[in-house]
Design a protein around this motif. Sequence first.
Motif, PDB file in Angstrom:
ATOM      1  N   UNK A 128      15.394  -2.191  -3.580  1.00 23.11           N
ATOM      2  CA  UNK A 128      14.446  -2.315  -2.482  1.00 23.11           C
ATOM      3  C   UNK A 128      13.324  -3.259  -2.925  1.00 23.11           C
ATOM      4  N   UNK A 129      13.083  -4.282  -2.103  1.00 20.47           N
ATOM      5  CA  UNK A 129      12.087  -5.301  -2.425  1.00 20.47           C
ATOM      6  C   UNK A 129      11.060  -5.343  -1.294  1.00 20.47           C
ATOM      7  N   UNK A 130       9.794  -5.290  -1.644  1.00 21.62           N
ATOM      8  CA  UNK A 130       8.746  -5.316  -0.622  1.00 21.62           C
ATOM      9  C   UNK A 130       8.563  -6.734  -0.092  1.00 21.62           C
ATOM     10  N   UNK A 131       8.676  -6.884   1.223  1.00 20.12           N
ATOM     11  CA  UNK A 131       8.545  -8.193   1.882  1.00 20.12           C
ATOM     12  C   UNK A 131       7.552  -8.116   3.036  1.00 20.12           C
ATOM     13  N   UNK A 132       6.487  -7.353   2.863  1.00 21.61           N
ATOM     14  CA  UNK A 132       5.455  -7.262   3.897  1.00 21.61           C
ATOM     15  C   UNK A 132       4.087  -7.150   3.229  1.00 21.61           C
ATOM     16  N   UNK A 133       3.077  -7.578   3.963  1.00 22.45           N
ATOM     17  CA  UNK A 133       1.689  -7.461   3.520  1.00 22.45           C
ATOM     18  C   UNK A 133       1.037  -6.274   4.231  1.00 22.45           C
ATOM     19  N   UNK A 134       0.312  -5.455   3.470  1.00 18.97           N
ATOM     20  CA  UNK A 134      -0.439  -4.346   4.059  1.00 18.97           C
ATOM     21  C   UNK A 134      -1.477  -3.895   3.030  1.00 18.97           C
ATOM     22  N   UNK A 140      -3.352  -1.529   3.043  1.00 19.95           N
ATOM     23  CA  UNK A 140      -3.441  -0.071   2.908  1.00 19.95           C
ATOM     24  C   UNK A 140      -2.360   0.507   1.992  1.00 19.95           C
ATOM     25  N   UNK A 141      -1.365  -0.313   1.637  1.00 18.17           N
ATOM     26  CA  UNK A 141      -0.291   0.145   0.761  1.00 18.17           C
ATOM     27  C   UNK A 141      -0.401  -0.615  -0.557  1.00 18.17           C
ATOM     28  N   UNK A 142      -0.751   0.082  -1.604  1.00 16.14           N
ATOM     29  CA  UNK A 142      -1.002  -0.531  -2.902  1.00 16.14           C
ATOM     30  C   UNK A 142       0.294  -1.059  -3.511  1.00 16.14           C
ATOM     31  N   UNK A 143       0.256  -2.289  -4.055  1.00 13.54           N
ATOM     32  CA  UNK A 143       1.384  -2.820  -4.806  1.00 13.54           C
ATOM     33  C   UNK A 143       1.065  -2.684  -6.284  1.00 13.54           C
ATOM     34  N   UNK A 144       2.020  -2.221  -7.061  1.00 15.63           N
ATOM     35  CA  UNK A 144       1.783  -1.939  -8.466  1.00 15.63           C
ATOM     36  C   UNK A 144       1.321  -3.173  -9.245  1.00 15.63           C
ATOM     37  N   UNK A 145       1.702  -4.379  -8.755  1.00 14.32           N
ATOM     38  CA  UNK A 145       1.298  -5.616  -9.429  1.00 14.32           C
ATOM     39  C   UNK A 145       0.086  -6.272  -8.784  1.00 14.32           C
ATOM     40  N   UNK A 146      -0.445  -5.658  -7.730  1.00 11.77           N
ATOM     41  CA  UNK A 146      -1.658  -6.170  -7.112  1.00 11.77           C
ATOM     42  C   UNK A 146      -1.453  -7.215  -6.042  1.00 11.77           C
ATOM     43  N   UNK A 147      -0.216  -7.695  -5.871  1.00  7.58           N
ATOM     44  CA  UNK A 147       0.088  -8.687  -4.834  1.00  7.58           C
ATOM     45  C   UNK A 147       1.564  -8.572  -4.470  1.00  7.58           C
ATOM     46  N   UNK A 148       1.914  -9.165  -3.324  1.00  9.48           N
ATOM     47  CA  UNK A 148       3.299  -9.076  -2.846  1.00  9.48           C
ATOM     48  C   UNK A 148       4.042 -10.371  -3.182  1.00  9.48           C
ATOM     49  N   UNK A 149       5.051 -10.263  -4.037  1.00  8.51           N
ATOM     50  CA  UNK A 149       5.865 -11.407  -4.445  1.00  8.51           C
ATOM     51  C   UNK A 149       7.270 -10.882  -4.753  1.00  8.51           C
ATOM     52  N   UNK A 150       8.180 -10.930  -3.776  1.00  7.71           N
ATOM     53  CA  UNK A 150       9.495 -10.295  -3.961  1.00  7.71           C
ATOM     54  C   UNK A 150      10.310 -10.876  -5.114  1.00  7.71           C
ATOM     55  N   UNK A 151      10.220 -12.188  -5.342  1.00  9.06           N
ATOM     56  CA  UNK A 151      11.002 -12.782  -6.425  1.00  9.06           C
ATOM     57  C   UNK A 151      10.483 -12.312  -7.776  1.00  9.06           C
ATOM     58  N   UNK A 152       9.164 -12.271  -7.925  1.00 10.94           N
ATOM     59  CA  UNK A 152       8.589 -11.725  -9.163  1.00 10.94           C
ATOM     60  C   UNK A 152       9.060 -10.285  -9.380  1.00 10.94           C
ATOM     61  N   UNK A 153       9.049  -9.483  -8.307  1.00 10.42           N
ATOM     62  CA  UNK A 153       9.451  -8.080  -8.417  1.00 10.42           C
ATOM     63  C   UNK A 153      10.915  -7.963  -8.835  1.00 10.42           C
ATOM     64  N   UNK A 154      11.773  -8.779  -8.217  1.00 11.85           N
ATOM     65  CA  UNK A 154      13.197  -8.773  -8.570  1.00 11.85           C
ATOM     66  C   UNK A 154      13.370  -9.123 -10.039  1.00 11.85           C
ATOM     67  N   UNK A 155      12.633 -10.131 -10.501  1.00  6.13           N
ATOM     68  CA  UNK A 155      12.762 -10.575 -11.888  1.00  6.13           C
ATOM     69  C   UNK A 155      12.264  -9.530 -12.876  1.00  6.13           C
ATOM     70  N   UNK A 156      11.238  -8.758 -12.489  1.00  5.46           N
ATOM     71  CA  UNK A 156      10.755  -7.672 -13.351  1.00  5.46           C
ATOM     72  C   UNK A 156      11.862  -6.641 -13.547  1.00  5.46           C
TER      73      UNK A 156
END
Length: 365
Positions: A103-109, A111-127
């Motif tokens: 599951x990859x986050x592809x939305x901005x919000x 109110x919903x905290x991202x563990x890395x502080x920003x939304x970047x699906x490719x970075x998340x996939x690579x992690x």
Amino acid sequence: MGIACGIVGLPNVGKSTLFNALTSNNIEAANYPFCTIEPNVGIVAVPDARLKKLSDGYKTKREVPTTVEFVDIAGLVKGAAQGEGLGNQFLSHIRQVDAVSQVVRCFEDDNVVHVSGSVDPIRDIEIIETELILKDLESVTKRIDTVQKKARSQDKDAKAELEMLERLKPHLDTGNTVRSFQIQNDTEGEALKAMFLLTAKPQMYICNTDEAGVANGNSKIDAVRERAVKEGAVVVPICAKIEAEIAQLEADDRVMFLADLGMTEPGLNRVIREAYSLLGLITYFTAGEKETRAWTVKQNSTAPQAAGVIHTDFERGFIRAEVMSYADWERLGSEQAVKDAGLYRTEGKEYIVKDGDIMYFRFNV
């Protein structure tokens, strides 16, 4: 069949919300990391319009769908392979499943905290991919140490496995997955299979987006698709929040809600079907007045193996299978019409079952 698809991803990307929608189990879904520690398991019916049509055609009293198992695995973080965020425990849960849905986050919000502080699906996939590769590298290094001892004693199988592992280690070391590793023969394939390596498992990406992203797409989903094309992976965009709402509705309300969204079915239906396919599964049917049922078998299963899914006696005493394709049955309108057209067949032990076969087994024990 004991075949499962694991749902993985960084913390707080919507895994548990997705799992809730899939299974309606109401597992806790909270806005903080490590909400899920022990994996949750759900058995989900596979949506298949063919089952309903067969049931109507045979005027069946009972219809039974086939199922797929999903496992909600806690969120991984950078450093998981070294034990960060209970990483070793979570990685061991991935080892136990047969395929992976990331599951990859592809939305901005905000109110919903991202563990890395920003939304970047490719970075998340690579992690996630890096952590899985590092764990596989650890497993391969340990295996090399074990096999080297046997190889020194001129064990032929050990020498062949060692040669393969010594090709695999630098492949992983340069950031490549086991899926992209070229095996040279079936023996190497069996040796790899026995290691249950994490990046050997087939994978798809579930892009968790907002309502606009489901309807029109967005740049984040496009980036995931571009990556998936290179990998030969599947991408399914969904809005986990909307899917969770749909799952709680009564049937009539659900139809109206989907229509308002311009959807003909929940997005999760495709997630389920793609997971089923990812696991290498196909469906055959048995149909009659008492019951119409969908059965799950692995691709390339023989007729006796398919019979064994119903009961081991069917496989042990297999004589023959009577077979027609769903496509022929639907086109011609009835079993008798298929017989009249000469398309109702008798198959023996070597027959390879095809998706959509309608089968009746003759056996004797």
